[in-house]
Design a protein around this motif. Structure first.
Motif, PDB file in Angstrom:
ATOM      1  N   GLY A   1       1.177  -0.968  -0.084  1.00  0.00           N
ATOM      2  CA  GLY A   1       0.038   0.118  -0.327  1.00  0.00           C
ATOM      3  C   GLY A   1       0.862   1.343   0.079  1.00  0.00           C
ATOM      4  O   GLY A   1       2.469   1.564  -0.403  1.00  0.00           O
ATOM      5  N   GLY A   2       0.322   2.104   0.328  1.00  0.00           N
ATOM      6  CA  GLY A   2       1.157   3.511   0.420  1.00  0.00           C
ATOM      7  C   GLY A   2       2.070   3.508  -1.505  1.00  0.00           C
ATOM      8  O   GLY A   2       1.329   4.328  -1.778  1.00  0.00           O
ATOM      9  N   PRO A   3       3.166   4.618  -1.151  1.00  0.00           N
ATOM     10  CA  PRO A   3       3.451   4.771  -2.294  1.00  0.00           C
ATOM     11  C   PRO A   3       3.272   3.521  -3.553  1.00  0.00           C
ATOM     12  O   PRO A   3       4.015   3.975  -4.209  1.00  0.00           O
ATOM     13  N   ASN A   4       3.430   1.974  -2.989  1.00  0.00           N
ATOM     14  CA  ASN A   4       2.879   0.784  -3.889  1.00  0.00           C
ATOM     15  C   ASN A   4       1.977   0.340  -4.033  1.00  0.00           C
ATOM     16  O   ASN A   4       1.639  -0.298  -4.903  1.00  0.00           O
ATOM     17  N   ALA A   5       0.670   1.330  -3.919  1.00  0.00           N
ATOM     18  CA  ALA A   5      -0.919   0.701  -3.518  1.00  0.00           C
ATOM     19  C   ALA A   5      -1.035   0.577  -5.701  1.00  0.00           C
ATOM     20  O   ALA A   5      -1.578  -0.313  -5.583  1.00  0.00           O
ATOM     21  N   GLN A   6      -0.338   1.769  -6.965  1.00  0.00           N
ATOM     22  CA  GLN A   6      -0.288   1.382  -8.313  1.00  0.00           C
ATOM     23  C   GLN A   6       0.395   0.731  -8.119  1.00  0.00           C
ATOM     24  O   GLN A   6       0.229   0.228 -10.028  1.00  0.00           O
ATOM     25  N   ARG A   7       1.142   0.069  -8.172  1.00  0.00           N
ATOM     26  CA  ARG A   7       2.671  -1.058  -8.482  1.00  0.00           C
ATOM     27  C   ARG A   7       2.693  -2.517  -7.888  1.00  0.00           C
ATOM     28  O   ARG A   7       3.437  -2.857  -7.528  1.00  0.00           O
ATOM     29  N   GLN A   8       1.524  -2.767  -7.328  1.00  0.00           N
ATOM     30  CA  GLN A   8       1.881  -4.173  -6.527  1.00  0.00           C
ATOM     31  C   GLN A   8       2.234  -5.064  -7.164  1.00  0.00           C
ATOM     32  O   GLN A   8       2.670  -6.062  -6.470  1.00  0.00           O
ATOM     33  N   PRO A   9       1.938  -5.676  -8.430  1.00  0.00           N
ATOM     34  CA  PRO A   9       2.115  -6.647  -9.415  1.00  0.00           C
ATOM     35  C   PRO A   9       4.203  -6.536  -9.506  1.00  0.00           C
ATOM     36  O   PRO A   9       5.082  -7.245  -9.111  1.00  0.00           O
TER      37      PRO A   9
ATOM     38  N   GLU B   1       7.661  -8.744  -7.693  1.00  0.00           N
ATOM     39  CA  GLU B   1       8.518  -9.183  -8.470  1.00  0.00           C
ATOM     40  C   GLU B   1       9.794  -9.305  -7.931  1.00  0.00           C
ATOM     41  O   GLU B   1      10.728  -9.637  -7.474  1.00  0.00           O
ATOM     42  N   GLU B   2       9.625  -7.750  -7.311  1.00  0.00           N
ATOM     43  CA  GLU B   2      11.071  -6.907  -6.925  1.00  0.00           C
ATOM     44  C   GLU B   2      11.243  -8.550  -5.285  1.00  0.00           C
ATOM     45  O   GLU B   2      11.744  -8.137  -4.650  1.00  0.00           O
ATOM     46  N   TRP B   3       9.901  -8.234  -4.742  1.00  0.00           N
ATOM     47  CA  TRP B   3       9.955  -9.307  -2.902  1.00  0.00           C
ATOM     48  C   TRP B   3      10.332 -10.215  -3.628  1.00  0.00           C
ATOM     49  O   TRP B   3      11.334 -11.350  -2.971  1.00  0.00           O
TER      50      TRP B   3
ATOM     51  N   VAL C   1      14.328 -15.442  -3.124  1.00  0.00           N
ATOM     52  CA  VAL C   1      14.842 -15.733  -4.059  1.00  0.00           C
ATOM     53  C   VAL C   1      16.515 -16.326  -3.286  1.00  0.00           C
ATOM     54  O   VAL C   1      17.312 -16.964  -3.412  1.00  0.00           O
ATOM     55  N   ALA C   2      17.274 -14.669  -3.566  1.00  0.00           N
ATOM     56  CA  ALA C   2      18.551 -14.915  -2.941  1.00  0.00           C
ATOM     57  C   ALA C   2      18.993 -14.876  -1.657  1.00  0.00           C
ATOM     58  O   ALA C   2      19.949 -15.916  -1.060  1.00  0.00           O
ATOM     59  N   LEU C   3      17.649 -15.016  -0.612  1.00  0.00           N
ATOM     60  CA  LEU C   3      17.834 -14.921   0.601  1.00  0.00           C
ATOM     61  C   LEU C   3      17.795 -16.276   1.186  1.00  0.00           C
ATOM     62  O   LEU C   3      18.883 -16.159   2.102  1.00  0.00           O
ATOM     63  N   ALA C   4      17.453 -17.365   0.179  1.00  0.00           N
ATOM     64  CA  ALA C   4      17.110 -18.166   0.423  1.00  0.00           C
ATOM     65  C   ALA C   4      18.062 -18.746   0.672  1.00  0.00           C
ATOM     66  O   ALA C   4      18.251 -20.255   1.202  1.00  0.00           O
ATOM     67  N   ARG C   5      19.286 -18.803  -0.231  1.00  0.00           N
ATOM     68  CA  ARG C   5      20.741 -19.038  -0.502  1.00  0.00           C
ATOM     69  C   ARG C   5      21.338 -19.481   0.872  1.00  0.00           C
ATOM     70  O   ARG C   5      22.434 -19.917   1.157  1.00  0.00           O
ATOM     71  N   HIS C   6      20.952 -19.012   1.734  1.00  0.00           N
ATOM     72  CA  HIS C   6      21.804 -18.798   2.861  1.00  0.00           C
ATOM     73  C   HIS C   6      20.615 -19.829   4.590  1.00  0.00           C
ATOM     74  O   HIS C   6      19.506 -19.546   4.146  1.00  0.00           O
ATOM     75  N   ASP C   7      21.541 -21.267   4.066  1.00  0.00           N
ATOM     76  CA  ASP C   7      20.985 -22.050   5.186  1.00  0.00           C
ATOM     77  C   ASP C   7      20.011 -21.662   6.493  1.00  0.00           C
ATOM     78  O   ASP C   7      19.375 -22.153   6.955  1.00  0.00           O
TER      79      ASP C   7
END
Length: 344
Positions: A216-224, A228-230, A235-241
């Motif tokens: 929401g807030g500053p991203n209310a119009q760019r949820q898709p 993808e950013e999230w 995916v990058a974070l998952a590399r850390h066991d």
């Protein structure tokens, strides 16, 4: 340091009671790894209120208390005031452990608060919290969620605290003791959690609330685009066991009127449909063994009942195997928060 789950608005018990659901898989054991107890304007959620929710029909075997600034000492050195919260939670846990309030062991473990900017002084403070908790103090949450927009709450006083040298010195104290760190960040900060995980590969880290994507807030119009950013960051974070993820506390935007316009509380289907894409990413990349469902009550109680929330989690896990469900609902939480045996 602002340390709280952002909370505004009231809980309407009568409104919630007007909508009920049949409990799905009532025998499935659950450990709720993220709830609070507090007294705040519009929200009194203490031991009796928690017990009422635990009596909803789900098989909740134990809970983990998450720090929220409750019952801090009113005076004394500032670095010792959070001991009041640890002492308060320990009292609730002792009442529950008597067995006189039901089979569930509430606050069987706790995530407390210590100012990690105190660096090496954190070591002595950990001694005090561990002693005061009777061994239940298993993790620290130091909230670092920050966004430049005025439309987004700022639990942290500024950006990039996880890279601060004083905070890293405090983290080293946690790591030496085998304690867990609970990270509360927004999705654009997930990379900072990855850097922390790389610096302390033996320290268990729990990412709260899916990494709190700002929808929401500053991203209310760019949820898709936000999704993808999230996803890319996760995916990058998952590399850390050593990183685990709490699945919960996402906003649900549905069609139809909300409470103010006379609409019903969220159903378990409403929640499951909204959370499904995020859950699927987490399960694909982290696996059930590093994921756990959470209630985030009473924050989540503004929109749905405890019964509906856990029904939603069961809907989201409907395709999982018996072992995968065991991890999602009890096993991961028991491991990272060092819960005693016999609760799963």
């Amino acid at each position: 340091m602002a340390d709280r789950d952002h909370f505004s608005g009231t809980v309407d018990e009568a409104w919630l009671a007007g909508y009920t659901e049949e409990i799905l898989e009532p025998a499935l054991p659950i450990i709720d790894p993220h709830h609070h107890l507090w007294r705040r304007p519009g929200s009194n959620y203490m031991f009796p209120e928690l017990l009422a929710d635990l009596a909803s029909g789900h098989n909740v075997r134990a809970t983990v208390y998450e720090e929220c600034g409750s019952m801090y000492r009113a005076d004394g050195p500032s670095e010792l005031r959070s001991l009041g919260e640890t002492e308060f939670v320990t009292g609730v846990a002792a009442m529950s452990a008597s067995g006189e309030f039901g089979a569930a062991r509430t606050c069987a473990a706790m995530v407390g608060n210590i100012d990690l900017q105190l660096g090496e002084a954190v070591d002595g403070l950990l001694d005090l919290h561990l002693a005061a908790s009777g061994g239940r103090f298993s993790a620290v949450r130091y909230s670092t969620a920050w966004h430049p927009s005025d439309l987004v709450p700022k639990p942290a006083p500024g950006p990039h605290l996880l890279a601060d040298t004083r905070v890293r010195a405090g983290m080293a104290c946690l790591a030496r003791r085998g304690l867990t760190f609970d990270a509360w960040v927004y999705h654009h900060q997930i990379g900072e959690v990855g850097a922390l995980a790389a610096a302390f590969p033996s320290m268990p880290i729990v990412l709260c609330h899916f990494g709190s994507p700002i929808l929401g807030g500053p991203n209310a119009q760019r949820q898709p685009e936000v999704f993808e950013e999230w996803r890319e960051a996760m995916v990058a974070l998952a590399r850390h066991d050593n990183v685990n993820v709490k699945l919960g506390a996402l906003p649900v935007r549905r069609k139809g009127p909300g409470r103010e316009a006379g609409g019903p509380p969220l159903s378990s289907t409403d929640i499951a449909v909204a959370w499904r894409p995020f859950v699927d990413v987490c399960l694909e990349w982290f696996g059930p063994g590093r994921c756990m469902f959470e209630s985030n009550f009473p924050v989540q109680k503004r929109w749905c009942s405890y019964a509906a929330l856990w029904n939603a989690c069961k809907r989201l896990a409907a395709g999982a195997s018996v072992d995968e469900k065991a991890a999602l609902f009890t096993g991961t939480a028991a491991r990272v928060y060092r819960l005693p045996g016999g609760l799963t």
